[in-house]
Design a protein around this motif. Sequence first.
Motif, PDB file in Angstrom:
ATOM      1  N   ALA A  35       0.828  -1.206   0.000  1.00  0.00           N
ATOM      2  CA  ALA A  35       0.000   0.000   0.000  1.00  0.00           C
ATOM      3  C   ALA A  35       0.864   1.258   0.000  1.00  0.00           C
ATOM      4  CB  ALA A  35      -0.931  -0.014   1.209  1.00  0.00           C
ATOM      5  N   ARG A  36       1.935   1.260   0.791  1.00  0.00           N
ATOM      6  CA  ARG A  36       2.818   2.430   0.843  1.00  0.00           C
ATOM      7  C   ARG A  36       3.489   2.665  -0.505  1.00  0.00           C
ATOM      8  NH1 ARG A  36       3.724   0.405   6.145  1.00  0.00           N
ATOM      9  NH2 ARG A  36       2.930   1.921   7.647  1.00  0.00           N
ATOM     10  N   ASN A  37       3.879   1.596  -1.171  1.00  0.00           N
ATOM     11  CA  ASN A  37       4.503   1.750  -2.489  1.00  0.00           C
ATOM     12  C   ASN A  37       3.537   2.390  -3.484  1.00  0.00           C
ATOM     13  OD1 ASN A  37       6.892   0.594  -1.623  1.00  0.00           O
ATOM     14  ND2 ASN A  37       6.309  -1.474  -2.239  1.00  0.00           N
ATOM     15  N   ALA A  38       2.277   1.934  -3.460  1.00  0.00           N
ATOM     16  CA  ALA A  38       1.279   2.479  -4.389  1.00  0.00           C
ATOM     17  C   ALA A  38       0.860   3.890  -4.005  1.00  0.00           C
ATOM     18  CB  ALA A  38       0.067   1.563  -4.435  1.00  0.00           C
ATOM     19  N   ALA A  39       0.998   4.232  -2.721  1.00  0.00           N
ATOM     20  CA  ALA A  39       0.535   5.531  -2.225  1.00  0.00           C
ATOM     21  C   ALA A  39       1.428   6.687  -2.651  1.00  0.00           C
ATOM     22  CB  ALA A  39       0.423   5.498  -0.704  1.00  0.00           C
ATOM     23  N   VAL A  40       2.518   6.405  -3.351  1.00  0.00           N
ATOM     24  CA  VAL A  40       3.380   7.485  -3.862  1.00  0.00           C
ATOM     25  C   VAL A  40       2.538   8.471  -4.665  1.00  0.00           C
ATOM     26  CG1 VAL A  40       5.261   7.993  -5.454  1.00  0.00           C
ATOM     27  CG2 VAL A  40       5.459   6.107  -3.851  1.00  0.00           C
ATOM     28  N   HIS A  41       1.548   7.939  -5.406  1.00  0.00           N
ATOM     29  CA  HIS A  41       0.597   8.804  -6.108  1.00  0.00           C
ATOM     30  C   HIS A  41      -0.714   8.044  -6.247  1.00  0.00           C
ATOM     31  CE1 HIS A  41      -1.253  11.796  -8.404  1.00  0.00           C
ATOM     32  NE2 HIS A  41      -0.684  11.643  -9.573  1.00  0.00           N
ATOM     33  N   ALA A  42      -1.563   8.165  -5.249  1.00  0.00           N
ATOM     34  CA  ALA A  42      -2.834   7.438  -5.266  1.00  0.00           C
ATOM     35  C   ALA A  42      -4.044   8.351  -5.121  1.00  0.00           C
ATOM     36  CB  ALA A  42      -2.847   6.372  -4.160  1.00  0.00           C
ATOM     37  N   LEU A  43      -3.828   9.639  -4.860  1.00  0.00           N
ATOM     38  CA  LEU A  43      -4.955  10.565  -4.757  1.00  0.00           C
ATOM     39  C   LEU A  43      -5.396  10.992  -6.153  1.00  0.00           C
ATOM     40  CD1 LEU A  43      -3.923  12.883  -1.778  1.00  0.00           C
ATOM     41  CD2 LEU A  43      -5.525  10.960  -1.766  1.00  0.00           C
ATOM     42  N   TRP A  44      -6.695  10.931  -6.393  1.00  0.00           N
ATOM     43  CA  TRP A  44      -7.212  11.250  -7.716  1.00  0.00           C
ATOM     44  C   TRP A  44      -7.017  12.728  -8.031  1.00  0.00           C
ATOM     45  CZ3 TRP A  44      -9.769  10.633  -3.263  1.00  0.00           C
ATOM     46  CH2 TRP A  44     -10.713  11.565  -2.891  1.00  0.00           C
ATOM     47  N   THR A  45      -7.081  13.075  -9.294  1.00  0.00           N
ATOM     48  CA  THR A  45      -6.692  14.396  -9.784  1.00  0.00           C
ATOM     49  C   THR A  45      -7.499  15.528  -9.155  1.00  0.00           C
ATOM     50  OG1 THR A  45      -6.193  13.346 -11.898  1.00  0.00           O
ATOM     51  CG2 THR A  45      -6.269  15.746 -11.871  1.00  0.00           C
ATOM     52  N   THR A  46      -8.819  15.321  -8.990  1.00  0.00           N
ATOM     53  CA  THR A  46      -9.696  16.398  -8.524  1.00  0.00           C
ATOM     54  C   THR A  46      -9.902  16.387  -7.010  1.00  0.00           C
ATOM     55  OG1 THR A  46     -11.564  14.938  -9.050  1.00  0.00           O
ATOM     56  CG2 THR A  46     -10.941  16.574 -10.710  1.00  0.00           C
ATOM     57  N   VAL A  47      -8.990  15.763  -6.276  1.00  0.00           N
ATOM     58  CA  VAL A  47      -9.156  15.652  -4.823  1.00  0.00           C
ATOM     59  C   VAL A  47      -9.181  17.012  -4.136  1.00  0.00           C
ATOM     60  CG1 VAL A  47      -6.674  15.460  -4.344  1.00  0.00           C
ATOM     61  CG2 VAL A  47      -8.319  14.399  -2.786  1.00  0.00           C
ATOM     62  N   GLY A  48      -8.578  18.023  -4.743  1.00  0.00           N
ATOM     63  CA  GLY A  48      -8.541  19.352  -4.141  1.00  0.00           C
ATOM     64  C   GLY A  48      -9.783  20.182  -4.380  1.00  0.00           C
ATOM     65  N   HIS A  49     -10.779  19.636  -5.113  1.00  0.00           N
ATOM     66  CA  HIS A  49     -12.012  20.382  -5.373  1.00  0.00           C
ATOM     67  C   HIS A  49     -12.893  20.427  -4.125  1.00  0.00           C
ATOM     68  CE1 HIS A  49     -11.883  19.897 -10.053  1.00  0.00           C
ATOM     69  NE2 HIS A  49     -10.760  20.352  -9.554  1.00  0.00           N
ATOM     70  N   GLU A  50     -14.027  21.111  -4.242  1.00  0.00           N
ATOM     71  CA  GLU A  50     -14.968  21.222  -3.125  1.00  0.00           C
ATOM     72  C   GLU A  50     -15.747  19.914  -2.945  1.00  0.00           C
ATOM     73  OE1 GLU A  50     -15.531  23.504  -0.944  1.00  0.00           O
ATOM     74  OE2 GLU A  50     -14.417  25.253  -1.690  1.00  0.00           O
TER      75      GLU A  50
END
Length: 633
Positions: free
Chosen positions: A424-439
């Motif tokens: 999980a840690r290896n995959a978590a290097v980039h696992a947040l979806w692109t629009t996660v910073g939206h409202e």
Amino acid sequence: MSDTDNERDISEQDYQDRLEVLRDRVAHLVVRDRRSVESAAERLVQKADVEIGHTAETAAELLATVVDPRSVQASLIRQQRVRGNRVLNLLRTTVWTPLLLVDATNGRFVVGQTYLSDPRVGEVGLAHLALPAPESPPALPSLIYRGSRAAVAGALDSNAAYVLQHNNWMEDIAVNGILMPLLAGHVEFRFSDGTPRQAVGVVDGTSRTASAHKLLGLTESEILAMEPTTQRRWLNRKMRDLGAEAERLAESAGMDLAALVHAEQKLNALTAEADLIVGWGWDDKATLQQRTGKASYVSTLNLALGAQNIEPKAFSAEAQKTLLAERAVNTLADYGLLGPDELVFALGREGLAEVAKRLGLSAHRDERCAWLIRLMTTPKKEERKVINEVLGAKSFSAKGRSPYVFELALRSFSGQDSQLLDRARNAAVHALWTTVGHEWEVVPRPEDADLEKLEREALAEVDGGGSGPRCYEVAARAVVPLLALGGLGVDRGSAAYRGHASVVVDKMITNAWGIKQLMATIRASRQPKPQFPRVDEDGQVISDSEGSNTPSANNDWLRARVLMKPTSTPASKADEARQRTFTGLAEARAGFDAYRELMEPPYQSLNGDDWVAVAKNARTLSKDLSLYVVSDD
């Protein structure tokens, strides 16, 4: 080779000189009585020119570790500047190492521990249990730890064992003593099953302290169990033994080098130079807003430790990310942007049922993970600015936040198999979806009916032609369980469809099947023994053989299923044959990897006519493909 072997040819004169030095050192090390300690504490509190947070009582507990309390003078206090216009007031002196304890929440060890934010850990009490984050009183420079006697003793012994394994200084200390000063301060253990215990804890220098204790034959739990009077009796007995041994060697007719070296090693481990923290405050550049904010001794100490020149090899990359993430949420609390209950919920070091209730949330794993993702990716400018500054980021990005968010979020799954967590840690290097910073926001969803409502609303958004706030909430709740349960991993190169884990999540929140798969993963994470579920187009769990439910097979299956390019027109027979080729190769690769993982022993030679035929067909197919595939080369 031992020290004795190295010094076998020592002359008699050198031997006598070393013996004389030993006798002088022993004679000058005297265990002072409690009265001299209390006098030194009163003198320090009354005559200090800088801010001393200690009372005479707590100062006495701190100075009880000092070898010669008569040498303690308020004029010797110096200030160490800390980030954020803060200072630590330090007193340099010589201390008895057996009267110190290692750091109870050592930063090197954060990744290897289990956390009570995982419901499974709370039920079965797994080993290496993390203590709750320490608190500090409003004015007193002290760390307060809470937990049972067994939990505190276990944490101390685990941390000492960890640093001895990864950063052992025993050989160096045996020969030279502790050369670099320790940083230590007052601590209080408030046991849930006993009376409180005051002590002095080392916050920087845990490796050296643990190594000295090992040389002296002491464990942290043994030191914790000793009352102050018992500690002083132990010290007196140790000094009498060393004095008697020095006199025996002086009266002996011959040279006993082994005994001399052994006595020197014990004496070298008994004392160390240390900076004792006697107070904290602000420098002359501090603003009124800073002085009147919610800064604490705990947060000041965290900032100070971040600036220390600590051996880089002692901290793993995961530990560094975790400590930065902890510092980010602690700084938000410092600035009054995060309440006390929210801080506890974010750190995830303790049982969260009551805290979650006060926040109006549930204690389910998925809810904490979603809440934490929202906290660390908030679109609010003030909070985002603070987090960027702590993480050293110039601006917000989903990829830049991902590893820090997941290190804290995975604490809710710390009772899972360590291999799954490593994946999980290896995959978590980039696992947040692109629009996660939206409202979007996290709505409390404690019951199954609440999850069903979320699924209906997310499916309605997808049917309407795009992803929205409910789809983002689904992703926030599901992405950590998706990785922690072995459903999604890194692009291993052998998967048919490549890309960071975020690419997979991005695709899943744009179609109905993806929403159903994510929701099934959320529901699975709430089970006593969670396991990654595969679902069909109707959202029904596919009943696969046990052997195919491995992280590698799940990863390839999910990637192939999610990243398959949809066609807007009916597929031709050629398209169907093309897709059958791609799918068949992916399934063959996944089956081969799963077979190798399940073999006993794994990865042994593949024997038999069947494997010979498979290898021959694979070579033929590879050769044929090479003839027709167009390459830029």
